[in-house]
Each structure stands twice: as structure tokens, then as C-alpha cells.
Write an enzyme that holds these catalytic residues in place. Structure first.
Site, PDB file in Angstrom:
ATOM      1  N   LYS A 194      33.439  43.871  30.959  1.00  0.00           N
ATOM      2  CA  LYS A 194      34.771  43.256  31.064  1.00  0.00           C
ATOM      3  C   LYS A 194      34.781  42.135  32.107  1.00  0.00           C
ATOM      4  O   LYS A 194      35.610  41.225  32.032  1.00  0.00           O
ATOM      5  CB  LYS A 194      35.832  44.327  31.374  1.00  0.00           C
ATOM      6  N   TYR A 199      35.294  43.960  20.743  1.00  0.00           N
ATOM      7  CA  TYR A 199      35.373  44.775  21.952  1.00  0.00           C
ATOM      8  C   TYR A 199      34.242  45.817  21.991  1.00  0.00           C
ATOM      9  O   TYR A 199      33.535  45.949  23.000  1.00  0.00           O
ATOM     10  CB  TYR A 199      36.757  45.463  22.007  1.00  0.00           C
ATOM     11  N   VAL A 238      31.726  53.407  31.765  1.00  0.00           N
ATOM     12  CA  VAL A 238      31.496  54.820  31.422  1.00  0.00           C
ATOM     13  C   VAL A 238      30.033  55.117  31.064  1.00  0.00           C
ATOM     14  O   VAL A 238      29.672  56.272  30.860  1.00  0.00           O
ATOM     15  CB  VAL A 238      32.428  55.356  30.295  1.00  0.00           C
TER      16      VAL A 238
HETATM   17  N1  GLN Z   1      34.000  51.296  25.567  1.00  0.00           N
HETATM   18  C1  GLN Z   1      34.685  52.138  26.505  1.00  0.00           C
HETATM   19  C2  GLN Z   1      36.091  52.457  25.994  1.00  0.00           C
HETATM   20  O1  GLN Z   1      36.694  51.653  25.347  1.00  0.00           O
HETATM   21  C3  GLN Z   1      34.709  51.442  27.828  1.00  0.00           C
HETATM   22  C4  GLN Z   1      35.433  52.219  28.871  1.00  0.00           C
HETATM   23  C5  GLN Z   1      34.809  52.175  30.229  1.00  0.00           C
HETATM   24  O2  GLN Z   1      33.632  51.867  30.437  1.00  0.00           O
HETATM   25  N2  GLN Z   1      35.591  52.577  31.205  1.00  0.00           N
HETATM   26  O3  GLN Z   1      36.621  53.506  26.214  1.00  0.00           O
END
Ligand code: GLN
Length: 306
Positions: free
Chosen positions: A68, A190, A260
């Protein structure tokens, strides 16, 4: 050099690797669920070209929400300050995948680092780039000085299968007119961006320009203006860890961003960038060992932006 970073990193690493490894590996992205929870890597790089890695620092992992930062920079570079009409810069105080504030905020996400904000950024990428996927990979390949950076399409499609929340969010924002493209196209972009794989070493190299006033540390060329760089770092400090951003600031005291996949990138402006990877996450979705490592690191070096 004031500190012997290498020695400090080695000693914290040994201490943490033999200590507790709490938390869970998230299972909502099935392709990520089977990763070994013993993985643990650290890569340090400073503006004097001192670099040091420990453990699994050269192994690729899913950068997830760390991406992001890159998508925000790419859009901000192109769109400038107009961007802030579509996404705000306030900490959300909520989970990364929360929808609750969107209703009161008329579909304007609190910041670009929660999922809702990143979806708006993807929507803008679809508006301004002919091939946003290539644009994203090329940008990361350039700043990491590494050609071999790619999406993991298996990870992207395994997330899409379970992506009901992100789909709800995207459709909801479309109802307010803050998503212009088809929600399925926004979600596809995304998930691909989240699935990018990089090593700790790649990430520290890619983000070092944020610790250098926006200039490429190798040739001093401007990647991002110093004013925009200041703002990206400010958003990382205030929003980089979802509803644990205050805690990260309190314990570590550096701008940073987590994902995550268990990665955390943090930087000390005008000094260094450091990336830690350990897959088990705490309840807020941030790497348990990553948080611990960085807290010890700024404590033992005595250096933070505060
Ligand atoms: N791809 C994950 C989601 O959309 C990214 C979230 C994260 O890394 N906090 O939930």
C-alpha cells in the site's frame, strides 16, 4: 557510526529467536496459511551503504499491505494533492478491513493504508494508467533495483475466493461514487498488488529513498519530492499499523508499514531503513516478533524520530 548496528541486530535476533513466538498465521488467505512460523529475517541498510542481514532476510514473502506504500506513492506522484479529495489522512483506530467509518464519512476512507483506502488508490490507478499492474511492478523493480519482483497469482486468487469483505467495501464505496471502475477490476488489481513477493533485503532497498528526502540514494535522482516524502512518512507513522499505529509509535518511534504476510518496514529519516519478517501476527494483524524486534532495536540504539 554512533552505533554498532550489526552487533545490536545480532544480539536482539538471538534473543528473540530463542524466546516466545506468539500469535497466529492468518488463514483467510489459504495460500499463506502453510508458511513455517519459524521464518525470521532482518535486513538493515543505511545511507552510508552499510548493510546487514540476519536469518531469512533473502527469502521472498508476501508483502501484502506493505504494498500500500508503493501504490500510494505511485498515485501521489501522478495525481498530486487532488488525491486527498478521495482519501483522508487520519488514523482510523479500527481494524485494517473495517467498514464502519465509511457510512459517516460518505465513502471517503480514513487513510490510504486501510483496505478501503487502498481500494480507492487501485481505482485511481485504473483511471490514470493504461496497464496499472505493469506500472506497479516496474516501479518496485526500479526502486528495489531488482528485476525479479512479481505477483504470486496463486496468492491473489486464493484471497479473492474469500474476499467477501473487501468486495463489500468496494461496492459500498461505489454507492457513494468514490469507486469509478467496476468493483471486480478494482479488487483484481488490489489482490495482485497485495500478492507481490519480496525479501527483507528488497524491501529495505526499496524504501531507503523515503529515508533520503525522496532521492534515490544511489544516484541522488528525485523519486518523490521532499514535501511528498515527508507526507508519506507522516502517514506511515500515524496509520502504518492500523489500530496499533499509536502503539508502534509509542514503542518503536519510527514511520513504518506492516502486512499480514508478517513483514514490517520501518525507517529512520536521514539514516536507515530496516525490514523484519516473521509470519505470526498479533491480534491487530501485525507481526509479533517484528514489533518486538523493532522495539528492542530503537531502545538499544537509543535512536528514533523522537
Ligand atoms: N490482502 C490483505 C487484505 O486485503 C492485506 C491486509 C494486510 O496486509 N493488512 O486483507
Amino acid at each position: 557510526m554512533k552505533n554498532n548496528y550489526q552487533q545490536i541486530i545480532s544480539s536482539i535476533y538471538s534473543e528473540i529467536v530463542s524466546g516466545e513466538n506468539l500469535g497466529e498465521i492468518p488463514n483467510y488467505i489459504s495460500e499463506l496459511a502453510n508458511i513455517s512460523d519459524h521464518k525470521f529475517g532482518v535486513a538493515f541498510l543505511d545511507l552510508n551503504n552499510n548493510s546487514f542481514g540476519k536469518g531469512d532476510f533473502q527469502e521472498k514473502f508476501s508483502i501484502q499491505s506493505i504494498s500500500k506504500v508503493f501504490s500510494l506513492i505511485l498515485v501521489y506522484k501522478n495525481l498530486g494533492e487532488k488525491l486527498w479529495k478521495r482519501v483522508d489522512v487520519e488514523p482510523s483506530g479500527n481494524a485494517f478491513n473495517s467498514l464502519v467509518q465509511l457510512e459517516a464519512d460518505n465513502g471517503i476512507p480514513r487513510n490510504p493504508f486501510i483496505n478501503a483506502g487502498a481500494l480507492v488508490i487501485c481505482d485511481i490507478m485504473l483511471e490514470i494508467f493504461e496497464n496499472p499492474k505493469n506500472e506497479m511492478l516496474n516501479f518496485i523493480r526500479e526502486i528495489s533495483q531488482h528485476e525479479n519482483i512479481n505477483f504470486n497469482t496463486k496468492v491473489a486468487s486464493s484471497e479473492e475466493k474469500n474476499g467477501f469483505r473487501n468486495a463489500a467495501m468496494c461496492n459500498y464505496m461505489k454507492s457513494f461514487g468514490n469507486i469509478k471502475n467496476k468493483p471486480e477490476d478494482v479488487l483484481d488489481l488490489y489482490y495482485h498488488i497485495c500478492s507481490i513477493e519480496m525479501t527483507c533485503e528488497n524491501l529495505s532497498k526499496s524504501c531507503l529513498f523515503l529515508a533520503n528526502g525522496g532521492k534515490n540514494p544511489k544516484n541522488n535522482e528525485t523519486i518523490l519530492s521532499s514535501s511528498k516524502t515527508k507526507r508519506i512518512n507522516a502517514i506511515m507513522l500515524t496509520c502504518g499499523f492500523y489500530d496499533e499505529s499509536g502503539e508502534f509509535s509509542f514503542r518503536v518511534g519510527l514511520p513504518g508499514k506492516s502486512g499480514v504476510g508478517g513483514g514490517i518496514v520501518a525507517l529512520f529519516p536521514y539514516h536507515y531503513c530496516i525490514t523484519v519478517w516473521s509470519p505470526k501476527l498479533n491480534l491487530k494483524g501485525n507481526s509479533f516478533r517484528g514489533m518486538k524486534f523493532l522495539e528492542e532495536f530503537t531502545t538499544q540504539t537509543g535512536e528514533s524520530i523522537f
